[in-house]
Write a protein that holds these residues in place. Structure first.
Motif: not given
Length: 364
Positions: A270-271, A289-290, A295-297, A317-319
């Motif tokens: 699901g990436l 990585t992805g 979830t935007q993780r 969150l990623m950022l």
């Protein structure tokens, strides 16, 4: 020749004439020259006189003869000898004159030997130290046709087009134009070419880059990038990079198989397909990585070739933060390998710790 008194007189006059404070008057100088001439004068030996031959006396037991000649085979008595006509004395040349004559006689042979050694030295020096340039790259018959087409275009100086490297079937040529004022880097594959040119001064400072895209399939292309610098001798030094890209992703992959694996990984985990990329390898196994679409993780994935690959995702969150670390532990044959990926705005890198058992474990 000088007698003893004249020799003493000569030494006295020479000491006065050639001494540091010596001086002679005109009469003494004339006497000095007379004595020096007498000393160096070589007396001519008188001509050797040839003695008259003496008739041998007859042998005691032989009857006396009236002839002056001695019969052949006649015996010579004790104490008697047969005189032979005297031969003229042989004058031997001085030793230095003999050496000079021998050198004059064999100078051609000496010159020939010297010339041979000089030629041998020049040949050996050329073989050892001559800069003969790089060996030409071997091209296939098809690649030679590509090169012939580039030469026939007339865009480059005659005789300057030279193949220097190859990557994924794409040939990289070096060439010059404008009478060697400009240097060029030309990438070619089949009918596609990608030339790039600049001045020689700019190439020496900044280098030169060219890129060519080669189709692999309907959804994948090979991007081949070449960067060229010039050595102090003006020879090209080329570095090449190649990677797979596709319209569905902004990531770059090392091979078509790796790009296909990214597509499969997106379906299994699901990436987001466009965010999947390889960040490192462990004995040839890719570490991915992805971003999780739901979830935007940000996630770290091991291998990805299996239906349910080992994966660890960041909780925030990623950022959200400047620098963070993703940790993934994989157990294989009772041994744990830890993968730590640091990412964010700073430098991104992957650390692999084999045999991890805790914070104090040593690994690689």
């Amino acid at each position: 020749m000088l007698d003893a008194d004249e020799a003493v007189e000569l030494r006295t006059l020479q000491a006065r004439a050639y001494g540091r404070a010596g001086a002679l008057n005109a009469a003494e100088a004339a006497r000095l020259r007379e004595l020096e001439s007498a000393k160096t004068r070589v007396a001519t030996p008188p001509e050797a006189t040839r003695p008259e031959p003496r008739a041998p006396e007859p042998a005691r037991d032989a009857p006396a003869t009236t002839s002056d000649a001695v019969p052949v085979g006649a015996a010579v008595g004790a104490g008697e000898e047969i005189s032979s006509p005297a031969e003229p004395p042989v004058t031997r040349p001085p030793r230095d004159d003999s050496a000079l004559a021998a050198l004059r006689q064999h100078w051609r042979l000496a010159a020939a030997i010297t010339g041979v050694f000089v030629v041998i030295g020049l040949v050996l020096g050329w073989l050892l130290f001559a800069d003969r340039g790089p060996a030409p790259m071997q091209l296939s018959a098809q690649q030679e046709q590509w090169q012939s087409a580039i030469v026939a275009s007339g865009d480059f100086d005659p005789g300057s087009v030279r193949a220097v490297a190859e990557d994924e079937g794409v040939v990289i040529w070096f060439a010059t134009k404008n009478e060697r004022a400009d240097v060029c880097l030309v990438l070619g594959h089949e009918d596609a070419t990608a030339p790039a040119c600049t001045t020689q001064e700019q190439a020496e400072i900044l280098g030169l880059t060219a890129r060519l895209t080669k189709p692999v399939s309907q959804n994948q292309t090979y991007d081949i990038e070449a960067q060229m610098f010039l050595t102090h001798g003006g020879e090209p030094a080329v570095i090449t990079r190649s990677y797979i890209t596709s319209p569905q992703s902004t990531s770059m992959f090392a091979s078509p198989e790796e790009a296909d694996a990214a597509t499969t990984l997106a379906e299994e985990t699901g990436l987001e397909r466009r965010t999947i990329t390889v960040v490192g390898y462990d004995d040839g196994v890719p570490i991915w990585t992805g971003v999780d679409m739901s979830t935007q993780r940000f996630c770290l994935v091991y291998d990805g070739s299996m239906p349910d690959p080992p994966m660890a995702c960041d909780e925030g969150l990623m950022l959200a933060d400047a620098d963070r670390t993703l940790v993934l532990d994989v157990v294989d044959d009772a041994e744990t390998t830890r993968y730590e990926y640091q990412f964010g705005y700073g430098q991104q890198y992957l650390t692999v710790t084999r045999g991890w058992e805790g914070d104090d474990a040593a690994g690689e």
